[in-house]
Design a protein around this motif. Structure first.
Motif, PDB file in Angstrom:
ATOM      1  N   PRO A   1       9.601  -2.096  11.646  1.00  0.00           N
ATOM      2  CA  PRO A   1       8.269  -1.876  11.149  1.00  0.00           C
ATOM      3  C   PRO A   1       7.960  -1.769   9.820  1.00  0.00           C
ATOM      4  CG  PRO A   1       9.294  -0.285  12.781  1.00  0.00           C
ATOM      5  CD  PRO A   1      10.479  -1.075  12.324  1.00  0.00           C
ATOM      6  N   VAL A   2       6.833  -2.612   9.429  1.00  0.00           N
ATOM      7  CA  VAL A   2       6.787  -2.447   8.035  1.00  0.00           C
ATOM      8  C   VAL A   2       5.991  -1.320   7.591  1.00  0.00           C
ATOM      9  CG1 VAL A   2       5.046  -3.814   6.269  1.00  0.00           C
ATOM     10  CG2 VAL A   2       6.446  -5.087   8.240  1.00  0.00           C
ATOM     11  N   THR A   3       6.828  -0.527   6.678  1.00  0.00           N
ATOM     12  CA  THR A   3       6.221   0.761   6.009  1.00  0.00           C
ATOM     13  C   THR A   3       5.999   0.122   4.588  1.00  0.00           C
ATOM     14  OG1 THR A   3       8.513   1.389   5.617  1.00  0.00           O
ATOM     15  CG2 THR A   3       7.295   2.122   7.530  1.00  0.00           C
ATOM     16  N   ILE A   4       4.857   0.617   4.245  1.00  0.00           N
ATOM     17  CA  ILE A   4       4.609   0.095   2.750  1.00  0.00           C
ATOM     18  C   ILE A   4       3.883   1.212   2.104  1.00  0.00           C
ATOM     19  CG2 ILE A   4       4.373  -2.372   3.374  1.00  0.00           C
ATOM     20  CD1 ILE A   4       1.275  -1.857   3.019  1.00  0.00           C
ATOM     21  N   ILE A   5       3.757   1.081   0.638  1.00  0.00           N
ATOM     22  CA  ILE A   5       3.167   2.050  -0.144  1.00  0.00           C
ATOM     23  C   ILE A   5       1.670   1.847   0.085  1.00  0.00           C
ATOM     24  CG2 ILE A   5       2.460   2.705  -2.726  1.00  0.00           C
ATOM     25  CD1 ILE A   5       5.308   1.678  -3.275  1.00  0.00           C
ATOM     26  N   GLU A   6       0.978   3.099   0.332  1.00  0.00           N
ATOM     27  CA  GLU A   6      -0.652   3.076   0.246  1.00  0.00           C
ATOM     28  C   GLU A   6      -1.196   1.964  -0.743  1.00  0.00           C
ATOM     29  OE1 GLU A   6      -4.359   3.993   1.882  1.00  0.00           O
ATOM     30  OE2 GLU A   6      -2.166   4.537   2.603  1.00  0.00           O
ATOM     31  N   GLY A   7      -2.005   1.163  -0.337  1.00  0.00           N
ATOM     32  CA  GLY A   7      -2.740   0.351  -1.166  1.00  0.00           C
ATOM     33  C   GLY A   7      -1.779  -0.880  -1.384  1.00  0.00           C
ATOM     34  N   ALA A   8      -0.629  -1.222  -0.980  1.00  0.00           N
ATOM     35  CA  ALA A   8      -0.041  -2.485  -1.275  1.00  0.00           C
ATOM     36  C   ALA A   8      -0.470  -3.441  -0.446  1.00  0.00           C
ATOM     37  CB  ALA A   8       1.371  -2.270  -1.024  1.00  0.00           C
ATOM     38  N   ILE A   9      -0.206  -4.730  -0.758  1.00  0.00           N
ATOM     39  CA  ILE A   9      -0.737  -6.067  -0.042  1.00  0.00           C
ATOM     40  C   ILE A   9       0.519  -6.564   0.390  1.00  0.00           C
ATOM     41  CG2 ILE A   9      -1.833  -8.096  -0.303  1.00  0.00           C
ATOM     42  CD1 ILE A   9      -4.013  -7.043  -2.186  1.00  0.00           C
ATOM     43  N   ILE A  10       0.407  -6.860   1.515  1.00  0.00           N
ATOM     44  CA  ILE A  10       1.706  -7.533   2.140  1.00  0.00           C
ATOM     45  C   ILE A  10       1.447  -9.106   1.934  1.00  0.00           C
ATOM     46  CG2 ILE A  10       3.172  -8.207   4.215  1.00  0.00           C
ATOM     47  CD1 ILE A  10       2.011  -5.464   5.446  1.00  0.00           C
ATOM     48  N   CYS A  11       2.511  -9.821   1.441  1.00  0.00           N
ATOM     49  CA  CYS A  11       2.336 -11.132   1.265  1.00  0.00           C
ATOM     50  C   CYS A  11       3.851 -11.905   1.693  1.00  0.00           C
ATOM     51  CB  CYS A  11       2.405 -11.423  -0.310  1.00  0.00           C
ATOM     52  SG  CYS A  11       1.975 -13.198  -0.769  1.00  0.00           S
ATOM     53  N   ASN A  12       3.676 -12.892   2.873  1.00  0.00           N
ATOM     54  CA  ASN A  12       4.628 -13.435   3.272  1.00  0.00           C
ATOM     55  C   ASN A  12       4.578 -15.044   3.156  1.00  0.00           C
ATOM     56  OD1 ASN A  12       2.607 -12.692   5.486  1.00  0.00           O
ATOM     57  ND2 ASN A  12       3.697 -14.521   6.247  1.00  0.00           N
TER      58      ASN A  12
END
Length: 311
Positions: free
Chosen positions: A217-228
């Motif tokens: 599962p992708v758990t990210i910091i609030e406000g981050a933008i995932i880039c793949n």
């Protein structure tokens, strides 16, 4: 892999060499990174997501006026249950709208079609073009780092994506009514394009396939933008940078009772760019994997595979 690496975009300005290593290493290992401190206005992101809610809340017959059959979903509305992941047996549980590069005058390429804007929601155009521009700029900064990481001039990608058929895709995954459905919100897939930048979602569900075969599962910091990394960049780098399989699963209660909204931006090469594996990425240990192909030919091939273009 516990989660994808986080990369602080402030290093683009104050320590570009370190930023280059952060981006390149993250992509080489995982194909995914999360961009923090990226400078895209939080208020713009929130406003764009809220506007998308209003868009998809429009009556079905109104939305379908903006469907353009025969265009492969290139612009305007694509109804629920249209797209299917490559090799999947069941359609994805989503509807979406495509916004392309807004061109004034004669487009550089015929593939840069006019955008389709809903008359019922005038602010949609302003909000989508604003976030399109912000994500296009952010993606170009990431590409500058990748250029250097791959042993190319810093501006290597600039004239290869400046008129790319890049797409902003506001997405709506409705509540899961049938808990026994064989379909998922987005089946396991890789992205077609160069880079994908994902704004939102505020709900769980995105998972990435790790090299050991487990789903993370992708758990990210609030406000981050995932880039793949997308398949076009994977081909260009002779698979040194992997285009990682990912999916959006049907979440557990109570999240399954809610809609999920997100806005991915698919950054594309200019249509006539020849995707030829870079010599710096070819070696005895990693011989050339793919034959050269133009960006547009590859896009059309893949759109047929996912059911957006019918022969």
């Amino acid at each position: 892999m516990q989660s994808i690496p986080h990369v602080d975009m402030r290093r683009y300005q104050n320590d570009f060499d370190a930023f280059t290593q952060d981006v390149g290493n993250g992509y080489e290992k995982y194909g995914f990174i999360a961009l923090t401190q990226h400078g895209v206005d939080t208020a713009l992101i929130e406003r764009a997501l809220d506007t998308c809610r209003e868009l998809f809340a429009l009556p079905e017959d109104v939305k379908k006026q903006y469907h353009r059959p025969g265009q492969g979903g290139a612009r305007g509305y694509t109804p629920f249950g249209t797209e299917v992941a490559k090799d999947a047996k069941h359609v994805d549980l989503k509807e979406f709208w495509h916004v392309g590069r807004e061109v004034e005058g004669e487009p550089a390429y015929p593939q840069l079609l006019p955008n389709v804007w809903p008359q019922e929601l005038p602010k949609f155009k302003d909000d989508m073009l604003a976030i399109y521009a912000a994500l296009d700029n952010l993606g170009n900064q990431v590409l500058e780092a990748l250029s250097v990481y791959l042993g190319q001039p810093k501006d290597f990608f600039r004239n290869k994506v400046n008129n790319g058929n890049s797409i902003l895709r506001p997405l709506h995954y409705p509540p899961i009514i049938d808990e026994d459905t064989p379909s998922v919100r987005a089946g396991a897939h890789e992205d077609i394009n160069v880079l994908t930048l994902l704004v939102g979602s505020r709900e769980p569900g995105l998972e990435v396939l790790a090299k050991d075969g487990t789903w993370v599962p992708v758990t990210i910091i609030e406000g981050a933008i995932i880039c793949n990394v997308g398949d076009m960049l994977q081909r260009l780098t002779n698979h040194v940078l992997p285009s990682t399989t990912h999916r959006v699963v049907n979440p557990p209660a109570p999240f399954n009772e809610k809609s999920r909204y997100s806005i991915p931006f698919f950054l594309h090469f200019n249509p006539d760019v020849m995707i030829t594996p870079l010599e710096s990425c070819i070696s005895d240990e990693n011989p050339q994997r793919d034959e050269p192909i133009t960006a547009d030919d590859y896009l059309m091939q893949r759109l047929r595979e996912i059911g957006l273009i019918k022969d």
